[in-house]
Design an enzyme around this catalytic site. Sequence first.
Site, PDB file in Angstrom:
ATOM      1  N   GLY A   8       0.829  -1.220   0.000  1.00 50.11           N
ATOM      2  CA  GLY A   8       0.000   0.000   0.000  1.00 50.11           C
ATOM      3  C   GLY A   8       0.851   1.253   0.000  1.00 50.11           C
ATOM      4  O   GLY A   8       0.496   2.277   0.596  1.00 50.11           O
ATOM      5  N   GLY A  11      -0.567   4.699  -0.831  1.00 45.58           N
ATOM      6  CA  GLY A  11      -1.756   5.107  -0.085  1.00 45.58           C
ATOM      7  C   GLY A  11      -1.485   6.253   0.870  1.00 45.58           C
ATOM      8  O   GLY A  11      -0.442   6.916   0.804  1.00 45.58           O
ATOM      9  N   ILE A  35      -0.910  -1.924  -5.549  1.00 46.27           N
ATOM     10  CA  ILE A  35      -1.706  -2.593  -6.595  1.00 46.27           C
ATOM     11  C   ILE A  35      -1.721  -1.756  -7.871  1.00 46.27           C
ATOM     12  O   ILE A  35      -1.974  -2.253  -8.952  1.00 46.27           O
ATOM     13  CB  ILE A  35      -3.133  -2.895  -6.080  1.00 46.27           C
ATOM     14  CG1 ILE A  35      -3.842  -3.893  -6.999  1.00 46.27           C
ATOM     15  CG2 ILE A  35      -3.942  -1.610  -5.904  1.00 46.27           C
ATOM     16  CD1 ILE A  35      -5.093  -4.499  -6.404  1.00 46.27           C
ATOM     17  N   ASP A  53      -0.667  -7.093  -5.626  1.00 45.84           N
ATOM     18  CA  ASP A  53      -2.014  -7.220  -5.068  1.00 45.84           C
ATOM     19  C   ASP A  53      -1.854  -8.080  -3.811  1.00 45.84           C
ATOM     20  O   ASP A  53      -1.458  -9.246  -3.904  1.00 45.84           O
ATOM     21  CB  ASP A  53      -2.912  -7.916  -6.112  1.00 45.84           C
ATOM     22  CG  ASP A  53      -4.289  -8.242  -5.571  1.00 45.84           C
ATOM     23  OD1 ASP A  53      -4.518  -8.104  -4.347  1.00 45.84           O
ATOM     24  OD2 ASP A  53      -5.138  -8.667  -6.380  1.00 45.84           O
ATOM     25  N   TYR A 142     -14.985  -2.489   9.172  1.00 50.88           N
ATOM     26  CA  TYR A 142     -13.609  -2.019   9.370  1.00 50.88           C
ATOM     27  C   TYR A 142     -13.127  -2.363  10.784  1.00 50.88           C
ATOM     28  O   TYR A 142     -12.018  -2.883  10.968  1.00 50.88           O
ATOM     29  CB  TYR A 142     -13.597  -0.510   9.155  1.00 50.88           C
ATOM     30  CG  TYR A 142     -12.268   0.185   9.267  1.00 50.88           C
ATOM     31  CD1 TYR A 142     -11.269   0.001   8.323  1.00 50.88           C
ATOM     32  CD2 TYR A 142     -12.030   1.073  10.321  1.00 50.88           C
ATOM     33  CE1 TYR A 142     -10.057   0.693   8.419  1.00 50.88           C
ATOM     34  CE2 TYR A 142     -10.822   1.755  10.418  1.00 50.88           C
ATOM     35  CZ  TYR A 142      -9.841   1.559   9.467  1.00 50.88           C
ATOM     36  OH  TYR A 142      -8.659   2.232   9.571  1.00 50.88           O
ATOM     37  N   LYS A 146     -10.167  -4.753  12.094  1.00 49.22           N
ATOM     38  CA  LYS A 146      -9.059  -4.260  12.915  1.00 49.22           C
ATOM     39  C   LYS A 146      -8.882  -5.103  14.176  1.00 49.22           C
ATOM     40  O   LYS A 146      -7.763  -5.428  14.557  1.00 49.22           O
ATOM     41  CB  LYS A 146      -9.257  -2.780  13.264  1.00 49.22           C
ATOM     42  CG  LYS A 146      -9.073  -1.841  12.079  1.00 49.22           C
ATOM     43  CD  LYS A 146      -7.692  -1.975  11.453  1.00 49.22           C
ATOM     44  CE  LYS A 146      -7.427  -0.996  10.341  1.00 49.22           C
ATOM     45  NZ  LYS A 146      -6.191  -1.288   9.594  1.00 49.22           N
TER      46      LYS A 146
HETATM   47  N1  SER Z   1      -9.030   7.202   9.468  1.00 51.64           N
HETATM   48  C1  SER Z   1      -9.696   5.940   9.559  1.00 51.64           C
HETATM   49  C2  SER Z   1     -11.062   5.991   9.020  1.00 51.64           C
HETATM   50  O1  SER Z   1     -11.688   7.011   9.161  1.00 51.64           O
HETATM   51  C3  SER Z   1      -9.759   5.484  10.991  1.00 51.64           C
HETATM   52  O2  SER Z   1      -8.730   4.653  11.255  1.00 51.64           O
HETATM   53  O3  SER Z   1     -11.523   5.028   8.492  1.00 51.64           O
END
Ligand code: SER
Length: 321
Positions: A8, A11, A35, A53, A142, A146
């Site tokens: 990444g 990013g 990627i 990837d 998400y 995590k």
């Molecule tokens: N900055 C991230 C988000 O807003 C939080 O870890 O998804």
Amino acid sequence: MKKILVTGALGQIGSELVIKLRDLYGADQIVATDIKKHDDSVIVQAGPFELLDVTDGKTMFELAKKYQVDTIIHLAALLSATAEAKPLVAWNLNMGGLVNALEVARELGSQFFTPSSIGAFGPSTPKDNTPQDTIQRPTTMYGVNKVSGELLCDYYFHKFGVDTRGLRFPGLISYVAAPGGGTTDYAVEIYYEAIKKGRYTSYLGKDTFMDMMYMPDALNAIVALMEADASKLKHRNAFNVTAMSVDPEAMAAAIRMHIPNFRLEYSVDPVRQAIADSWPNSIDATAAREEWGFKTDYDLARMTEDMLVKLREKLAQTVSL
Ligand code: SER
């Protein structure tokens, strides 16, 4: 950390971390992967770059072996709002990529870093001064990724002895790469709009407090944690870190110190508001300070001053191109 593979790399974090790591350890020592490839990017031009990837574990292993890396910094992932819109894609990318990267680290005996997030907490977590060790029952995909990721990294440490380390990042603010698809993105957008239009419409409501950190502090924290003496670490995956707890009004007030007529309006997006409401107002970073000397240089005022100066320069260059 001597020879480092970064996933990444183009990013939000990678765009700046790769440059910092190349400065610290030498350009040839940092293998940037992503990627996609932007031929004009300094990340692609100024050192080794490979297309990768992260759901393709075989290629990841071959690249790590080819460059004989001793450290993997795994950054490739979808942020919270995008993950909520495409939960299955998020599971496959965020978890599939992570387990592939951990497997490569296990096979090669590499040190390992991946970011966790304030998103690893949920509505039943204490909201203020959230402790390092506490309830983690997130309600977003998400967050599920995590927490699972934190557990998986601890598992690879205990079961296989992989030197895994992680940080629970708050919203990261930078003038370099835009985040994209996160719930904390407003805290970056507000600076762009303040300079371009003198006003900003926030998709999060008043009194929505969340932790934030300026990118230079986040990069320093990654390096400090990875360089830390392992015998001092009681925790590993992942440490609470933060520089400030702010809401849109606090950000607007800081911007008005430089742009007095700045106007803040609201048009709340219920999806991102619900995500933000499920996260802490402020987290406690005592464990990070005690175990490896975490510290920050930027509070809201200092960050705002620097953001506005750097962003003005950047936007002026874009206009003059
Ligand atoms: N900055 C991230 C988000 O807003 C939080 O870890 O998804």
